[in-house]
Design a protein around this motif. Structure first.
Motif, PDB file in Angstrom:
ATOM      1  N   MET A 100       0.826  -1.208   0.000  1.00  8.21           N
ATOM      2  CA  MET A 100       0.000   0.000   0.000  1.00  8.21           C
ATOM      3  C   MET A 100       0.861   1.259   0.000  1.00  8.21           C
ATOM      4  SD  MET A 100      -2.971  -1.047   2.728  1.00  8.21           S
ATOM      5  CE  MET A 100      -3.969   0.410   2.503  1.00  8.21           C
ATOM      6  N   SER A 101       0.207   2.379  -0.272  1.00  8.41           N
ATOM      7  CA  SER A 101       0.885   3.667  -0.173  1.00  8.41           C
ATOM      8  C   SER A 101       1.184   3.942   1.304  1.00  8.41           C
ATOM      9  CB  SER A 101       0.012   4.778  -0.748  1.00  8.41           C
ATOM     10  OG  SER A 101      -1.124   4.974   0.080  1.00  8.41           O
ATOM     11  N   LEU A 102       2.040   4.904   1.555  1.00  9.56           N
ATOM     12  CA  LEU A 102       2.425   5.205   2.944  1.00  9.56           C
ATOM     13  C   LEU A 102       1.219   5.628   3.779  1.00  9.56           C
ATOM     14  CD1 LEU A 102       5.774   7.118   2.380  1.00  9.56           C
ATOM     15  CD2 LEU A 102       5.445   4.790   3.186  1.00  9.56           C
ATOM     16  N   ARG A 103       0.373   6.462   3.209  1.00  5.72           N
ATOM     17  CA  ARG A 103      -0.778   6.972   3.947  1.00  5.72           C
ATOM     18  C   ARG A 103      -1.776   5.856   4.268  1.00  5.72           C
ATOM     19  NH1 ARG A 103      -4.505  11.984   1.839  1.00  5.72           N
ATOM     20  NH2 ARG A 103      -5.893  12.057   3.625  1.00  5.72           N
ATOM     21  N   GLY A 104      -2.093   5.034   3.289  1.00  2.00           N
ATOM     22  CA  GLY A 104      -3.031   3.945   3.511  1.00  2.00           C
ATOM     23  C   GLY A 104      -2.476   2.894   4.453  1.00  2.00           C
ATOM     24  N   ALA A 105      -1.185   2.594   4.290  1.00  4.89           N
ATOM     25  CA  ALA A 105      -0.550   1.603   5.160  1.00  4.89           C
ATOM     26  C   ALA A 105      -0.507   2.093   6.601  1.00  4.89           C
ATOM     27  CB  ALA A 105       0.854   1.290   4.657  1.00  4.89           C
ATOM     28  N   ARG A 106      -0.318   3.390   6.778  1.00  2.00           N
ATOM     29  CA  ARG A 106      -0.277   3.947   8.135  1.00  2.00           C
ATOM     30  C   ARG A 106      -1.613   3.741   8.842  1.00  2.00           C
ATOM     31  NH1 ARG A 106       0.410   9.302   7.160  1.00  2.00           N
ATOM     32  NH2 ARG A 106       2.527   8.861   6.470  1.00  2.00           N
ATOM     33  N   GLU A 107      -2.721   3.935   8.120  1.00  2.00           N
ATOM     34  CA  GLU A 107      -4.043   3.748   8.715  1.00  2.00           C
ATOM     35  C   GLU A 107      -4.272   2.289   9.100  1.00  2.00           C
ATOM     36  OE1 GLU A 107      -7.342   5.372   6.579  1.00  2.00           O
ATOM     37  OE2 GLU A 107      -6.131   7.040   5.838  1.00  2.00           O
ATOM     38  N   LEU A 108      -3.934   1.387   8.191  1.00  2.00           N
ATOM     39  CA  LEU A 108      -4.123  -0.035   8.476  1.00  2.00           C
ATOM     40  C   LEU A 108      -3.166  -0.509   9.565  1.00  2.00           C
ATOM     41  CD1 LEU A 108      -5.680  -2.573   7.731  1.00  2.00           C
ATOM     42  CD2 LEU A 108      -4.017  -2.997   5.926  1.00  2.00           C
ATOM     43  N   ARG A 109      -1.939  -0.016   9.536  1.00  2.00           N
ATOM     44  CA  ARG A 109      -0.946  -0.414  10.537  1.00  2.00           C
ATOM     45  C   ARG A 109      -1.356   0.032  11.934  1.00  2.00           C
ATOM     46  NH1 ARG A 109       3.251   1.402   8.061  1.00  2.00           N
ATOM     47  NH2 ARG A 109       3.599  -0.519   6.914  1.00  2.00           N
ATOM     48  N   LYS A 110      -2.030   1.177  12.031  1.00  2.00           N
ATOM     49  CA  LYS A 110      -2.494   1.673  13.329  1.00  2.00           C
ATOM     50  C   LYS A 110      -3.455   0.669  13.972  1.00  2.00           C
ATOM     51  CE  LYS A 110      -5.057   5.593  15.200  1.00  2.00           C
ATOM     52  NZ  LYS A 110      -5.761   6.831  14.836  1.00  2.00           N
ATOM     53  N   ILE A 111      -4.346   0.123  13.173  1.00  2.00           N
ATOM     54  CA  ILE A 111      -5.313  -0.855  13.680  1.00  2.00           C
ATOM     55  C   ILE A 111      -4.622  -2.166  14.023  1.00  2.00           C
ATOM     56  CG2 ILE A 111      -7.304  -2.252  13.000  1.00  2.00           C
ATOM     57  CD1 ILE A 111      -8.150   0.232  11.351  1.00  2.00           C
ATOM     58  N   ILE A 112      -3.740  -2.621  13.139  1.00  2.00           N
ATOM     59  CA  ILE A 112      -3.052  -3.896  13.357  1.00  2.00           C
ATOM     60  C   ILE A 112      -2.113  -3.800  14.561  1.00  2.00           C
ATOM     61  CG2 ILE A 112      -1.518  -5.594  12.309  1.00  2.00           C
ATOM     62  CD1 ILE A 112      -4.378  -5.436  11.149  1.00  2.00           C
ATOM     63  N   ASN A 113      -1.448  -2.676  14.750  1.00  2.00           N
ATOM     64  CA  ASN A 113      -0.562  -2.518  15.907  1.00  2.00           C
ATOM     65  C   ASN A 113      -1.344  -2.573  17.213  1.00  2.00           C
ATOM     66  OD1 ASN A 113       1.766  -2.381  14.421  1.00  2.00           O
ATOM     67  ND2 ASN A 113       1.849  -0.149  14.408  1.00  2.00           N
ATOM     68  N   ARG A 114      -2.568  -2.028  17.217  1.00  2.00           N
ATOM     69  CA  ARG A 114      -3.400  -2.120  18.413  1.00  2.00           C
ATOM     70  C   ARG A 114      -3.734  -3.572  18.731  1.00  2.00           C
ATOM     71  NH1 ARG A 114      -8.136   1.095  17.170  1.00  2.00           N
ATOM     72  NH2 ARG A 114      -6.883   2.685  16.199  1.00  2.00           N
ATOM     73  N   LEU A 115      -4.030  -4.346  17.681  1.00  2.00           N
ATOM     74  CA  LEU A 115      -4.331  -5.760  17.888  1.00  2.00           C
ATOM     75  C   LEU A 115      -3.079  -6.525  18.315  1.00  2.00           C
ATOM     76  CD1 LEU A 115      -6.670  -6.393  14.837  1.00  2.00           C
ATOM     77  CD2 LEU A 115      -7.327  -6.153  17.234  1.00  2.00           C
ATOM     78  N   ASP A 116      -1.932  -6.190  17.714  1.00  2.00           N
ATOM     79  CA  ASP A 116      -0.688  -6.862  18.070  1.00  2.00           C
ATOM     80  C   ASP A 116      -0.313  -6.618  19.529  1.00  2.00           C
ATOM     81  OD1 ASP A 116      -0.455  -7.853  15.524  1.00  2.00           O
ATOM     82  OD2 ASP A 116       1.063  -6.416  14.881  1.00  2.00           O
ATOM     83  N   ALA A 117      -0.626  -5.428  20.025  1.00  2.00           N
ATOM     84  CA  ALA A 117      -0.302  -5.116  21.424  1.00  2.00           C
ATOM     85  C   ALA A 117      -1.107  -5.996  22.377  1.00  2.00           C
ATOM     86  CB  ALA A 117      -0.574  -3.644  21.707  1.00  2.00           C
ATOM     87  N   ALA A 118      -2.298  -6.390  21.959  1.00  2.00           N
ATOM     88  CA  ALA A 118      -3.133  -7.242  22.812  1.00  2.00           C
ATOM     89  C   ALA A 118      -2.718  -8.705  22.729  1.00  2.00           C
ATOM     90  CB  ALA A 118      -4.598  -7.106  22.401  1.00  2.00           C
ATOM     91  N   TYR A 119      -1.927  -9.055  21.712  1.00  2.00           N
ATOM     92  CA  TYR A 119      -1.543 -10.453  21.502  1.00  2.00           C
ATOM     93  C   TYR A 119      -0.211 -10.739  22.178  1.00  2.00           C
ATOM     94  CZ  TYR A 119       0.085 -14.655  19.134  1.00  2.00           C
ATOM     95  OH  TYR A 119       0.560 -15.899  18.851  1.00  2.00           O
TER      96      TYR A 119
END
Length: 131
Positions: A100-119
């Motif tokens: 993805m582009s940097l902007r789109g990846a940043r949005e998706l990464r924000k959500i995935i990082n939140r989930l990764d922190a819980a795992y």
């Protein structure tokens, strides 16, 4: 060379996208979702809806209890063969974020990082202190 009729041109377009093929990820802008949809159409390792399913699989797996996560870590899960492997889904999300582009990846990464922190893989009862 003869010109194609407008009805012939319109007939080659898909009529409507189904609800299942539209990416729907909470917290991601429509711009990023359209980029995900474009990737799903153009990449040979993706099908329409794969990214949404991968996010759902990872979210559901992360929200399981630590005991269930530990059991899956030790023994695996027989339902992963039919319903999808959340660890493979997480690897797919990495591939998508890299494409993805940097902007789109940043949005998706924000959500995935939140989930990764819980795992986290819990420690075995035998790895704890004591002895």
């Amino acid at each position: 060379m003869p010109r194609r009729r407008p009805t012939d041109v319109r007939a080659s377009f898909p009529l409507h996208r189904t609800q299942a093929s539209r990416p729907a990820i909470d917290g991601v802008s429509s711009r990023a979702l359209s980029e995900v949809a474009r990737l799903e159409r153009t990449r040979n390792y993706l099908q329409p809806g794969d990214v949404t399913v991968a996010v759902r699989l990872w979210r559901d797996y992360v929200r399981r209890s630590k005991r269930q996560q530990w059991h899956d870590y030790e023994w695996g899960n027989v339902h992963w063969y039919c319903c999808g492997n959340p660890l493979e889904a997480r690897a797919l999300l990495d591939k998508v974020m890299n494409a993805m582009s940097l902007r789109g990846a940043r949005e998706l990464r924000k959500i995935i990082n939140r989930l990764d922190a819980a795992y986290s893989i819990p420690l075995s009862p035998h790895d704890g202190k004591g002895g």
